[in-house]
Write an enzyme that holds these catalytic residues in place. Structure first.
Site, mmCIF file in Angstrom:
data_model
loop_
_atom_site.group_PDB
_atom_site.id
_atom_site.type_symbol
_atom_site.label_atom_id
_atom_site.label_comp_id
_atom_site.label_asym_id
_atom_site.label_seq_id
_atom_site.Cartn_x
_atom_site.Cartn_y
_atom_site.Cartn_z
ATOM 1 N N GLN A 1 0.854 -1.192 0.000
ATOM 2 C CA GLN A 1 0.000 0.000 0.000
ATOM 3 C C GLN A 1 0.888 1.240 0.000
ATOM 4 O OE1 GLN A 1 -1.940 0.602 3.737
ATOM 5 N NE2 GLN A 1 -3.892 1.035 2.800
ATOM 6 N N GLY A 2 0.632 2.171 -0.901
ATOM 7 C CA GLY A 2 1.480 3.361 -0.992
ATOM 8 C C GLY A 2 0.706 4.645 -0.804
ATOM 9 N N SER B 1 1.301 6.729 2.486
ATOM 10 C CA SER B 1 2.092 7.658 3.306
ATOM 11 C C SER B 1 3.331 8.150 2.581
ATOM 12 C CB SER B 1 2.531 6.965 4.598
ATOM 13 O OG SER B 1 1.431 6.439 5.265
ATOM 14 N N GLU C 1 -10.536 -0.664 4.975
ATOM 15 C CA GLU C 1 -9.475 -0.957 5.934
ATOM 16 C C GLU C 1 -9.979 -0.854 7.374
ATOM 17 O OE1 GLU C 1 -5.962 1.484 5.466
ATOM 18 O OE2 GLU C 1 -4.719 -0.050 6.379
ATOM 19 N N ASN D 1 -5.778 6.564 15.835
ATOM 20 C CA ASN D 1 -7.017 6.610 16.621
ATOM 21 C C ASN D 1 -7.439 8.048 16.936
ATOM 22 O OD1 ASN D 1 -6.917 3.902 16.396
ATOM 23 N ND2 ASN D 1 -6.981 3.455 18.597
ATOM 24 N N GLU D 2 -6.463 8.972 16.968
ATOM 25 C CA GLU D 2 -6.843 10.382 17.171
ATOM 26 C C GLU D 2 -7.685 10.845 15.971
ATOM 27 O OE1 GLU D 2 -3.685 9.308 17.545
ATOM 28 O OE2 GLU D 2 -3.509 9.465 19.717
HETATM 29 C C1 LIG Z 1 2.308 -1.120 11.364
HETATM 30 C C2 LIG Z 1 2.127 -0.017 10.379
HETATM 31 C C3 LIG Z 1 1.903 -0.312 9.047
HETATM 32 C C4 LIG Z 1 1.767 0.714 8.120
HETATM 33 N N1 LIG Z 1 1.615 0.368 6.798
HETATM 34 C C5 LIG Z 1 1.494 1.340 5.881
HETATM 35 C C6 LIG Z 1 1.385 0.995 4.495
HETATM 36 O O1 LIG Z 1 1.419 -0.186 4.127
HETATM 37 N N2 LIG Z 1 1.270 1.991 3.602
HETATM 38 C C7 LIG Z 1 1.247 3.304 3.984
HETATM 39 O O2 LIG Z 1 1.101 4.151 3.110
HETATM 40 N N3 LIG Z 1 1.371 3.671 5.282
HETATM 41 C C8 LIG Z 1 1.503 2.721 6.241
HETATM 42 N N4 LIG Z 1 1.653 3.057 7.564
HETATM 43 C C9 LIG Z 1 1.755 4.467 7.940
HETATM 44 C C10 LIG Z 1 0.498 4.992 8.620
HETATM 45 O O3 LIG Z 1 -0.544 5.086 7.700
HETATM 46 C C11 LIG Z 1 0.867 6.341 9.234
HETATM 47 O O4 LIG Z 1 1.826 6.113 10.241
HETATM 48 C C12 LIG Z 1 -0.346 7.034 9.840
HETATM 49 O O5 LIG Z 1 -1.252 7.425 8.839
HETATM 50 C C13 LIG Z 1 0.071 8.294 10.654
HETATM 51 O O6 LIG Z 1 0.850 9.132 9.891
HETATM 52 P P1 LIG Z 1 2.261 9.646 10.436
HETATM 53 O O7 LIG Z 1 3.044 8.473 10.893
HETATM 54 O O8 LIG Z 1 2.848 10.521 9.388
HETATM 55 O O9 LIG Z 1 1.927 10.491 11.730
HETATM 56 P P2 LIG Z 1 1.394 11.992 11.784
HETATM 57 O O10 LIG Z 1 0.288 12.166 10.811
HETATM 58 O O11 LIG Z 1 2.570 12.907 11.680
HETATM 59 O O12 LIG Z 1 0.790 12.046 13.236
HETATM 60 C C14 LIG Z 1 1.598 12.198 14.411
HETATM 61 C C15 LIG Z 1 0.677 12.265 15.617
HETATM 62 O O13 LIG Z 1 -0.185 13.423 15.516
HETATM 63 C C16 LIG Z 1 -1.546 13.047 15.590
HETATM 64 N N5 LIG Z 1 -2.343 13.885 14.693
HETATM 65 C C17 LIG Z 1 -2.061 14.199 13.405
HETATM 66 N N6 LIG Z 1 -3.042 14.969 12.881
HETATM 67 C C18 LIG Z 1 -3.977 15.116 13.854
HETATM 68 C C19 LIG Z 1 -5.249 15.778 13.917
HETATM 69 N N7 LIG Z 1 -5.754 16.435 12.874
HETATM 70 N N8 LIG Z 1 -5.951 15.689 15.081
HETATM 71 C C20 LIG Z 1 -5.463 15.003 16.149
HETATM 72 N N9 LIG Z 1 -4.263 14.372 16.150
HETATM 73 C C21 LIG Z 1 -3.537 14.417 15.010
HETATM 74 C C22 LIG Z 1 -1.581 11.595 15.133
HETATM 75 O O14 LIG Z 1 -2.722 10.910 15.626
HETATM 76 C C23 LIG Z 1 -0.261 11.063 15.713
HETATM 77 O O15 LIG Z 1 -0.449 10.717 17.060
HETATM 78 C C24 LIG Z 1 1.808 2.065 8.523
HETATM 79 C C25 LIG Z 1 2.020 2.372 9.871
HETATM 80 C C26 LIG Z 1 2.195 1.356 10.791
HETATM 81 C C27 LIG Z 1 2.447 1.726 12.226
#
Ligand SMILES: Cc1cc2nc3c(=O)[nH]c(=O)nc-3n(C[C@H](O)[C@H](O)[C@H](O)COP(=O)(O)OP(=O)(O)OC[C@H]3O[C@@H](n4cnc5c(N)ncnc54)[C@H](O)[C@@H]3O)c2cc1C
Length: 387
Positions: A125-126, A128, A243, A371-372
């Site tokens: 999945q692409g 992020s 999902e 979850n946020e």
């Molecule tokens: C096990 C695992 C598998 C994954 N697999 C994939 C994959 O296959 N393909 C892919 O594309 N991605 C994948 N991901 C990435 C995942 O989708 C992202 O980690 C997730 O969407 C959060 O983005 P981020 O890590 O950039 O955190 P950020 O978006 O930077 O968030 C950081 C923190 O800020 C909080 N936050 C951000 N915005 C808000 C808001 N508006 N209100 C309240 N709180 C907020 C978040 O909840 C988090 O606690 C995977 C992640 C994990 C852990």
């Protein structure tokens, strides 16, 4: 709600159980976060497909059995109950599969779905990117249309098991100068295409569970686009709904963990009972898993009547991810100092499996939308609270 099974459903359960008893791998498979384990899981998935157990709800012409949601729940109960291997092609089968069924052309369905069901093609999945996680509309990877091809440049990250997979689906900015959720297209990219490079990222368990994927003038035919040009956001929102909804994490998975937790508690009762809170924690999480299962049957009843679950899938996502975390934390407390033993330790026994699960459970509140973010969705779309 009528909580009894029909004779047909009982016969189906017996058939699943008998097949699993005859065909389950005799030895546990290696971790699917390793090349060796990934290929072992692929072979297991192919075996499931040969007997039409890979995608039980898909129609027969795609290698399925045309089962309804209740039969799917039964299949999952038997599958997890038997301790069968974790499924490794879920990005394809459970996320892209339904997306293709809804938005794909007849040619795309025929080309991709049977190979996906057989795990001949494994999918990553692409979504992020380094600066686009929760805020997915910030995607900057570009796909520029040149004749019958898109030329892709940019980077994805956190792509689960992309280092082992064959294909990647994702969102790319295809309309020059567009912003936010406008001008994005949903593309399917072969990971062996010239210009793709993949760099593994180690997960908490020390294995190459994720990867960064780099695109350097990667050419992808227009025929690999799902949905209309520039309408990728709409398609991706449907994929995200699959999902968070019921299919990715069936209740049986957590009921199985809850049963194992009860066994762990019983086997360690003398030491566990020194902490009076532990017995309650085991009970609470077991009830949580049962409650999630009952709510799934309720949801299935509603879906069968043609209702949609929509934003409620965010509640599901919070429930299963927090339940999983709580169950594994409880197991760690029961195991005490043994909880820290790695699988390589001679005296690890069942402790190592719990540690691996505990580490993975940490990610439940993050992946599939944090979850946020799910709480924001519930607040705004279900409770009507201000943004
Ligand atoms: C096990 C695992 C598998 C994954 N697999 C994939 C994959 O296959 N393909 C892919 O594309 N991605 C994948 N991901 C990435 C995942 O989708 C992202 O980690 C997730 O969407 C959060 O983005 P981020 O890590 O950039 O955190 P950020 O978006 O930077 O968030 C950081 C923190 O800020 C909080 N936050 C951000 N915005 C808000 C808001 N508006 N209100 C309240 N709180 C907020 C978040 O909840 C988090 O606690 C995977 C992640 C994990 C852990």
């Amino acid at each position: 709600m009528e909580l009894t099974y029909t004779p047909k459903q009982k016969a189906f359960r017996a058939e699943v159980r008998a097949w699993l008893a005859d065909n389950l791998p005799r030895e546990p498979l290696a971790s699917y976060d390793t090349r060796e384990g990934f290929e072992q899981h692929r072979a297991w998935e192919a075996k499931l497909f040969e007997s039409r157990w890979s995608m039980v709800m898909w129609p027969a012409d795609l290698g399925g059995r045309g089962c309804d949601l209740i039969e799917w729940l039964i299949f999952e109960e038997e599958y997890y109950g038997a301790g069968a291997p974790m499924r490794v092609n879920q990005n394809g089968q459970l996320l892209l599969g339904p997306t293709l069924m809804e938005f794909g052309t007849a040619e795309q369905k025929q080309r991709f779905l049977p190979r996906m069901a057989a795990s001949a093609d494994m999918w990553a999945q692409g979504w992020s990117e380094p600066n686009a996680g929760s805020d997915m509309a910030a995607i900057t990877s570009k796909a520029v249309l040149e004749g019958e091809h898109y030329v892709i440049n940019g980077q994805k990250t956190w792509s689960t098991r992309a280092i082992f997979a064959d294909w990647l689906f994702g969102l790319f900015r295809s309309e020059p100068g567009s912003a936010r959720h406008h001008g994005l297209s949903f593309l399917m990219v072969p990971l062996n295409a010239p210009g793709v490079s993949i760099r593994p990222i180690k997960a908490l368990n020390g294995k190459d569970a994720f990867a960064e994927v780099f695109f350097d003038d990667v050419r992808v035919p227009v025929a690999n686009r799902i949905g209309a040009e520039g309408q990728g956001w709409h398609v991706a929102m449907a994929t995200a709904g699959f999902e968070r909804g019921l299919l990715l994490r069936s209740p049986a998975r957590f009921q199985h963990t809850a049963r194992k937790l009860v066994e762990l508690y019983k086997a360690n009762r003398e030491s566990a009972d020194r902490d009076p809170g532990l017995r309650d924690a085991v009970l609470e999480t077991w009830m949580g898993a049962e409650a999630y299962a009952l709510s799934a049957y309720h949801t299935v009843g509603r879906l069968s009547r043609g209702e949609a679950i929509g934003a409620e899938s965010s509640i599901n996502k919070i429930i299963w991810s927090e339940l999983d975390l709580k169950m594994h934390e409880t197991a760690m407390r029961i195991l005490g100092a043994r909880a820290e033993l790695l699988g390589t330790a001679p005296v690890a026994g069942d402790a190592a499996g719990w540690l691996e699960g505990f580490l993975f459970a940490q990610s439940g509140p993050i992946y599939a939308g944090t979850n946020e973010i799910q709480r924001n969705i519930i607040a705004e779309r279900m409770l009507g609270l201000p943004k």
